[in-house]
Design an enzyme around this catalytic site. Structure first.
Site, PDB file in Angstrom:
ATOM      1  N   ARG A   2       0.822  -1.221   0.000  1.00  0.00           N
ATOM      2  CA  ARG A   2       0.000   0.000   0.000  1.00  0.00           C
ATOM      3  C   ARG A   2       0.849   1.260   0.000  1.00  0.00           C
ATOM      4  NH1 ARG A   2      -5.675  -0.519   0.991  1.00  0.00           N
ATOM      5  NH2 ARG A   2      -6.311   1.652   0.831  1.00  0.00           N
TER       6      ARG A   2
ATOM      7  N   ASN B   1     -13.277  15.021   0.681  1.00  0.00           N
ATOM      8  CA  ASN B   1     -13.961  13.751   0.439  1.00  0.00           C
ATOM      9  C   ASN B   1     -15.460  13.965   0.616  1.00  0.00           C
ATOM     10  OD1 ASN B   1     -14.296  10.987  -0.026  1.00  0.00           O
ATOM     11  ND2 ASN B   1     -14.201  10.512   2.147  1.00  0.00           N
ATOM     12  N   THR B   2     -16.240  13.311  -0.230  1.00  0.00           N
ATOM     13  CA  THR B   2     -17.692  13.372  -0.042  1.00  0.00           C
ATOM     14  C   THR B   2     -18.198  12.003   0.370  1.00  0.00           C
ATOM     15  OG1 THR B   2     -19.835  13.849  -1.061  1.00  0.00           O
ATOM     16  CG2 THR B   2     -18.079  13.119  -2.547  1.00  0.00           C
ATOM     17  N   HIS B   3     -19.120  12.016   1.324  1.00  0.00           N
ATOM     18  CA  HIS B   3     -19.561  10.763   1.946  1.00  0.00           C
ATOM     19  C   HIS B   3     -21.091  10.748   2.031  1.00  0.00           C
ATOM     20  CE1 HIS B   3     -19.305   7.257   4.485  1.00  0.00           C
ATOM     21  NE2 HIS B   3     -20.187   7.812   5.284  1.00  0.00           N
TER      22      HIS B   3
ATOM     23  N   SER C  90     -22.107  14.342   3.624  1.00  0.00           N
ATOM     24  CA  SER C  90     -21.119  15.186   4.306  1.00  0.00           C
ATOM     25  C   SER C  90     -19.940  15.392   3.377  1.00  0.00           C
ATOM     26  CB  SER C  90     -20.605  14.499   5.582  1.00  0.00           C
ATOM     27  OG  SER C  90     -21.666  14.180   6.447  1.00  0.00           O
TER      28      SER C  90
ATOM     29  N   ASP D 246      -8.711  13.127   6.500  1.00  0.00           N
ATOM     30  CA  ASP D 246      -7.507  12.921   7.298  1.00  0.00           C
ATOM     31  C   ASP D 246      -7.167  11.434   7.275  1.00  0.00           C
ATOM     32  OD1 ASP D 246      -9.254  11.730   9.043  1.00  0.00           O
ATOM     33  OD2 ASP D 246      -9.113  13.277  10.603  1.00  0.00           O
ATOM     34  N   ALA D 247      -6.330  10.986   8.192  1.00  0.00           N
ATOM     35  CA  ALA D 247      -5.850   9.596   8.122  1.00  0.00           C
ATOM     36  C   ALA D 247      -6.916   8.586   8.544  1.00  0.00           C
ATOM     37  CB  ALA D 247      -4.604   9.441   8.992  1.00  0.00           C
TER      38      ALA D 247
ATOM     39  N   ASP E 266     -13.360   8.562   7.189  1.00  0.00           N
ATOM     40  CA  ASP E 266     -14.438   9.558   7.193  1.00  0.00           C
ATOM     41  C   ASP E 266     -14.475  10.360   8.490  1.00  0.00           C
ATOM     42  OD1 ASP E 266     -15.243   8.602   4.651  1.00  0.00           O
ATOM     43  OD2 ASP E 266     -16.315   6.958   5.611  1.00  0.00           O
TER      44      ASP E 266
HETATM   45  C1  GAR Z   1     -21.159   9.080  -3.710  1.00  0.00           C
HETATM   46  O1  GAR Z   1     -22.359   8.840  -3.037  1.00  0.00           O
HETATM   47  C2  GAR Z   1     -20.023   9.183  -2.717  1.00  0.00           C
HETATM   48  O2  GAR Z   1     -20.366   9.820  -1.534  1.00  0.00           O
HETATM   49  C3  GAR Z   1     -19.769   7.732  -2.470  1.00  0.00           C
HETATM   50  O3  GAR Z   1     -19.784   7.159  -3.753  1.00  0.00           O
HETATM   51  C4  GAR Z   1     -20.744   7.865  -4.545  1.00  0.00           C
HETATM   52  C5  GAR Z   1     -20.089   8.259  -5.851  1.00  0.00           C
HETATM   53  O4  GAR Z   1     -21.020   8.570  -6.817  1.00  0.00           O
HETATM   54  N1  GAR Z   1     -18.498   7.572  -1.808  1.00  0.00           N
HETATM   55  C6  GAR Z   1     -18.308   6.688  -0.847  1.00  0.00           C
HETATM   56  O5  GAR Z   1     -19.164   5.912  -0.477  1.00  0.00           O
HETATM   57  C7  GAR Z   1     -16.904   6.690  -0.281  1.00  0.00           C
HETATM   58  N2  GAR Z   1     -16.914   6.094   1.020  1.00  0.00           N
HETATM   59  P1  GAR Z   1     -20.572   8.939  -8.316  1.00  0.00           P
HETATM   60  O6  GAR Z   1     -19.542   7.901  -8.765  1.00  0.00           O
HETATM   61  O7  GAR Z   1     -21.839   8.855  -9.127  1.00  0.00           O
HETATM   62  O8  GAR Z   1     -20.000  10.330  -8.290  1.00  0.00           O
END
Ligand code: GAR
Length: 196
Positions: free
Chosen positions: A60, A102-104, A131, A136-137, A140
């Site tokens: 990794r 990051n978007t979650h 969210s 960070d490390a 989420d």
């Molecule tokens: C989004 O809902 C994002 O938050 C999620 O993947 C989707 C991407 O959608 N990410 C995670 O779950 C990361 N832990 P997209 O490929 O249509 O943009």
């Protein structure tokens, strides 16, 4: 931007970047796997793409180092991970910490991790959402930039709820990235302030 899948959030940002006055452009799109919709969308928009697959590296740490180098070469001010399903490591964070977004698909700190929509449904919450955080490390766990609530409807399944969350995510990510690049941001402890 970093993606692993469909890239609909990437597309929303690409569309926003085409608007005069948005204040940002996507300089490159990286993926951790071949054949993502996100890379196809980037290629269609004439944006450079790269792929770094974990399985092509002995460990990794070397994968993280190569991904970091790829990103450094494109000289981004911000990196947006939108549906990027890998945790970055120490090298990446030492280069891009504080400017990795990051978007979650949940209202953190509830339901971190890879199955947040399923976990929220299983818990029986009536409201979930999305969210946008500074990564960070941890998983989420970074400071929160923006959140948007989405109601859970009777009869929702994981797909229907996730699709509704993604509608919100697209506009929250676009709005947040736009305000950050136009106005700057500061972080004090866990509190982020966008603009002066
Ligand atoms: C989004 O809902 C994002 O938050 C999620 O993947 C989707 C991407 O959608 N990410 C995670 O779950 C990361 N832990 P997209 O490929 O249509 O943009």
């Amino acid at each position: 931007m970093l993606v692993s899948g469909t890239g609909s959030i990437l597309q929303a940002l690409l569309d926003a970047c085409a608007e005069p006055g948005f204040g940002a452009r996507v300089v490159a799109v990286g993926a951790d796997r071949d054949g993502t919709g996100g890379a196809a969308r980037a290629a269609a928009a004439g944006i450079p793409t790269f792929v770094r697959r974990l399985q092509d590296f002995p460990d990794r740490v070397s994968w993280d180092r190569a991904l970091t180098q790829d990103c450094v070469e494109h000289k981004p001010d911000l990196i947006v991970a939108a549906g990027f399903l890998k945790l970055v490591g120490a090298d990446f964070l030492s280069e891009f910490g504080g400017r990795l977004i990051n978007t979650h698909p949940a209202l953190l700190p509830s339901f971190p991790g890879l199955h947040s929509v399923r976990d929220a449904l299983a818990y029986g919450v009536k409201v979930t959402g999305c969210s946008v955080i500074l990564a960070d490390a941890g998983v989420d766990s970074g400071p929160i930039l923006a959140q948007h609530a989405v109601p859970v409807l009777d009869g929702d399944d994981e797909d229907s709820l996730h699709e509704r969350i993604k509608v919100a995510e697209r506009s929250v990510v676009v709005d947040t990235v736009g305000r950050m690049v136009r106005n700057g941001w500061s972080v004090q402890g866990r509190t982020v302030r966008i603009g002066s």
